[in-house]
Design an enzyme around this catalytic site. Sequence first.
Site, PDB file in Angstrom:
ATOM      1  N   LYS A 251      50.766  -4.387  21.306  1.00 33.25           N
ATOM      2  CA  LYS A 251      52.209  -5.286  20.506  1.00 33.25           C
ATOM      3  C   LYS A 251      53.113  -4.480  18.745  1.00 33.25           C
ATOM      4  O   LYS A 251      52.569  -3.340  18.724  1.00 33.25           O
ATOM      5  CB  LYS A 251      51.347  -6.066  19.070  1.00 33.25           C
ATOM      6  CG  LYS A 251      52.415  -6.902  18.694  1.00 33.25           C
ATOM      7  CD  LYS A 251      52.793  -8.446  19.259  1.00 33.25           C
ATOM      8  CE  LYS A 251      51.820  -9.312  19.492  1.00 33.25           C
ATOM      9  NZ  LYS A 251      52.823 -10.117  20.202  1.00 33.25           N
TER      10      LYS A 251
ATOM     11  N   HIS B 232      48.609 -16.852  27.667  1.00 32.80           N
ATOM     12  CA  HIS B 232      49.167 -16.382  26.312  1.00 32.80           C
ATOM     13  C   HIS B 232      47.568 -16.225  24.862  1.00 32.80           C
ATOM     14  O   HIS B 232      47.351 -17.754  25.475  1.00 32.80           O
ATOM     15  CB  HIS B 232      49.667 -16.866  26.040  1.00 32.80           C
ATOM     16  CG  HIS B 232      50.374 -16.256  24.446  1.00 32.80           C
ATOM     17  ND1 HIS B 232      51.079 -16.950  23.910  1.00 32.80           N
ATOM     18  CD2 HIS B 232      51.388 -15.737  24.281  1.00 32.80           C
ATOM     19  CE1 HIS B 232      51.047 -16.063  22.782  1.00 32.80           C
ATOM     20  NE2 HIS B 232      51.685 -15.200  22.761  1.00 32.80           N
TER      21      HIS B 232
END
Length: 383
Positions: free
Chosen positions: A172, A300
């Site tokens: 991320k 997800h």
Amino acid sequence: MKIVDIRATTVTVPLEAPLRHSNGAHWGRFVRTVVEVEADNGLIGLGELGGGGQSAEDAITGLKPYLVGHDPARTEALRWMIANPTASLYNNRTQLLAAIEFACLDLQGRALGVPVHELLGGKVRDRVPFASYLFFRHPNEDGAGEIRTAEQLVAHARELVDQHGFSVHKLKGGVFPPDYERDCFRALAEEFPGHRVRFDPNGAYGVEEAIRFARGIEDLDNDYLEDPTWGLNGMRRVRANTRIPLATNTVVVNFEQLAANVLNPAVDVILLDTTFWGGIRACVKAAGVCETFQLGVAVHSSGELGIQLATMLQLGAVVPNLSFAADAHYHHLRDDIIAGGKLPYADGAIAVPDGPGLGVELDRDKLAEYAALYGELGNYPYD
């Protein structure tokens, strides 16, 4: 069956360290609202929602007068009762619908004595593979857990590989300048030859910066580049200028957007989230559309405890065109609110629960412990 009661309990469960993202951070804990839907036969179905650092108790309990008496097997009707398009213009209820749908599917499975995946056509895999979801992190209250440098990132990834067996790694980004994050990402990829990688800056880059970043990592074994910029047109421009497939969980999160992407492709891989799409069944439908038009599919993560993880596993079990390892924040949690503790990874995968319904049970003591902790700490700002 008929619904006789709906209860909601907000909990906060500690993380190993605060997780940083392009909008801010998860401040050392997740705030999640656990949903219980009770039927007239005494069975209780479980749901979960959250992810934005705040309680959803009032929104869930506000549905009680509306849904008492409803048959939990009528999940298609729920879509129009809770989240019909016009009403949702004024109050986006998609995640409320998802949490109630989870609980209703759980009730159906419990009543019939079968797992949810049997209600959805039967499983095509027994285990769902996951990626090692990696974050830049602030230190925790003990001063440990920081991830700021490439060396710290690689060391943490090595720990996760040794502990859980991951062979896919997602970083991320959107926290530091793009060139710095590119160097960290390349160091991660170089540490694990033969493993696959993916990068997600949460739409933080401008289009030209995203193209430059993509060209700087094209030689790596990328699954995809997730949301390098914002908007379908921005993604379309990046896609035209890189060999890396693009993925999203932000700009294709409903069927209208999916149709727009089919007509004029901007994204190659659709990341299905059981909350963002309004439930497990909606994700199965979307996966069918993606199969028809040969778009990639992955699962997800929006920051789950064990109940939502179970929904992700039930989804992953039945989707034949699941092309990639799923995402999960789960390994960053210190604990869980399900009986038996956290579900274990083995060789980078988690077994699909085969018990009735979602296949998990509440640990009432843990629920009370982390509800009390939420009462002490309250909400936190996601942004």
